[in-house]
Design an enzyme around this catalytic site. Structure first.
Site, PDB file in Angstrom:
ATOM      1  N   HIS A  21       0.822  -1.211   0.000  1.00 11.50           N
ATOM      2  CA  HIS A  21       0.000   0.000   0.000  1.00 11.50           C
ATOM      3  C   HIS A  21       0.859   1.266   0.000  1.00 11.50           C
ATOM      4  O   HIS A  21       0.340   2.353  -0.221  1.00 11.50           O
ATOM      5  CB  HIS A  21      -0.901  -0.008   1.247  1.00 11.50           C
ATOM      6  N   ASN A  64      -7.136   6.167   3.988  1.00 11.86           N
ATOM      7  CA  ASN A  64      -8.567   6.447   3.815  1.00 11.86           C
ATOM      8  C   ASN A  64      -8.909   7.927   3.844  1.00 11.86           C
ATOM      9  O   ASN A  64      -9.991   8.318   3.407  1.00 11.86           O
ATOM     10  CB  ASN A  64      -9.378   5.741   4.913  1.00 11.86           C
ATOM     11  N   ASP A  89      -0.790   2.257  -5.341  1.00 11.27           N
ATOM     12  CA  ASP A  89      -0.767   0.822  -5.602  1.00 11.27           C
ATOM     13  C   ASP A  89      -2.086   0.435  -6.274  1.00 11.27           C
ATOM     14  O   ASP A  89      -3.113   1.077  -6.072  1.00 11.27           O
ATOM     15  CB  ASP A  89      -0.583   0.041  -4.308  1.00 11.27           C
ATOM     16  N   ASN A 110      -9.278   3.081  -1.304  1.00  9.08           N
ATOM     17  CA  ASN A 110      -9.809   4.106  -0.405  1.00  9.08           C
ATOM     18  C   ASN A 110      -9.105   5.449  -0.511  1.00  9.08           C
ATOM     19  O   ASN A 110      -9.716   6.494  -0.273  1.00  9.08           O
ATOM     20  CB  ASN A 110      -9.791   3.603   1.039  1.00  9.08           C
TER      21      ASN A 110
END
Length: 194
Positions: A21, A64, A89, A110
């Site tokens: 991530h 997020n 990613d 997100n």
């Protein structure tokens, strides 16, 4: 000269540094190194590195909530969505592949969802760093928070370098030329297109 804002997505803190991530943070670190720049804290809740053509930004709000810092920086530096590049990613692109695109959906990412919501548009450039789908029945949310596998780490420096090349190409040459050069050779991990 109008500047660009390059936002690399990831999660802050050493425990996340090697996660899939955090591919966006890795690419931004490479771009800063090329400019001999250093990241510093900014009131937008991001770390930034100012270079001549671009402001490099790593939101520090966790994935997020990436949109808040990105919007604050767009406002602060007066950068419109047409001069924003988000590096992230991408589960739907195989590992070893890199893609540049304009707009589109968030594919459940997100960070992108947050940025699109606060900007009110999907029309910004993205550099999609392929991480592939999780093996077996592993939850994608678990997969993205795992470090790159040992076999993947062998090619990771090359891919980070190549993704940084794509960002620079988008700023200098635009989307179509970048796609023509980099998409045709994306699974060739032996070397960059020349």
């Amino acid at each position: 000269m109008d500047r660009w804002l390059i936002a690399g997505l990831g999660n802050p803190g050493p425990e996340y540094a090697g996660n899939r991530h955090n591919a966006g943070f890795m690419v931004l670190d490479e771009l800063a190194a090329r400019a001999s720049g250093r990241f510093k804290a900014h009131k937008s809740r991001a770390e930034i590195c100012e270079t001549r053509p671009a402001i490099l930004a790593k939101p520090l709000t966790y994935m997020n909530l990436s949109g808040g810092p990105v919007k604050a920086l767009c406002d602060f530096y007066k950068v419109g969505p047409e001069r924003l590049i988000v590096v992230h990613d991408e589960l739907d692109v195989p590992y070893g592949a890199l893609r540049a695109k304009l707009g589109g959906g968030d594919n459940g990412h997100n960070g992108l969802k947050s940025i699109t919501k606060v900007l009110g548009t999907r029309d910004y450039l993205r550099v999609r760093f392929g991480i592939g789908r999780p093996p077996g029945r592993m939850d994608p949310a678990t997969f993205v928070l795992k470090d790159f596998a040992t076999a993947e780490r062998k090619d990771l420096p090359f891919l980070v370098d190549r993704a940084a090349d794509i960002v620079e190409s988008l700023m200098e040459r635009g989307l179509e030329a970048t796609q023509n050069d980099f998409h045709r050779a994306d699974l060739n991990i032996s070397g960059p297109p020349r």
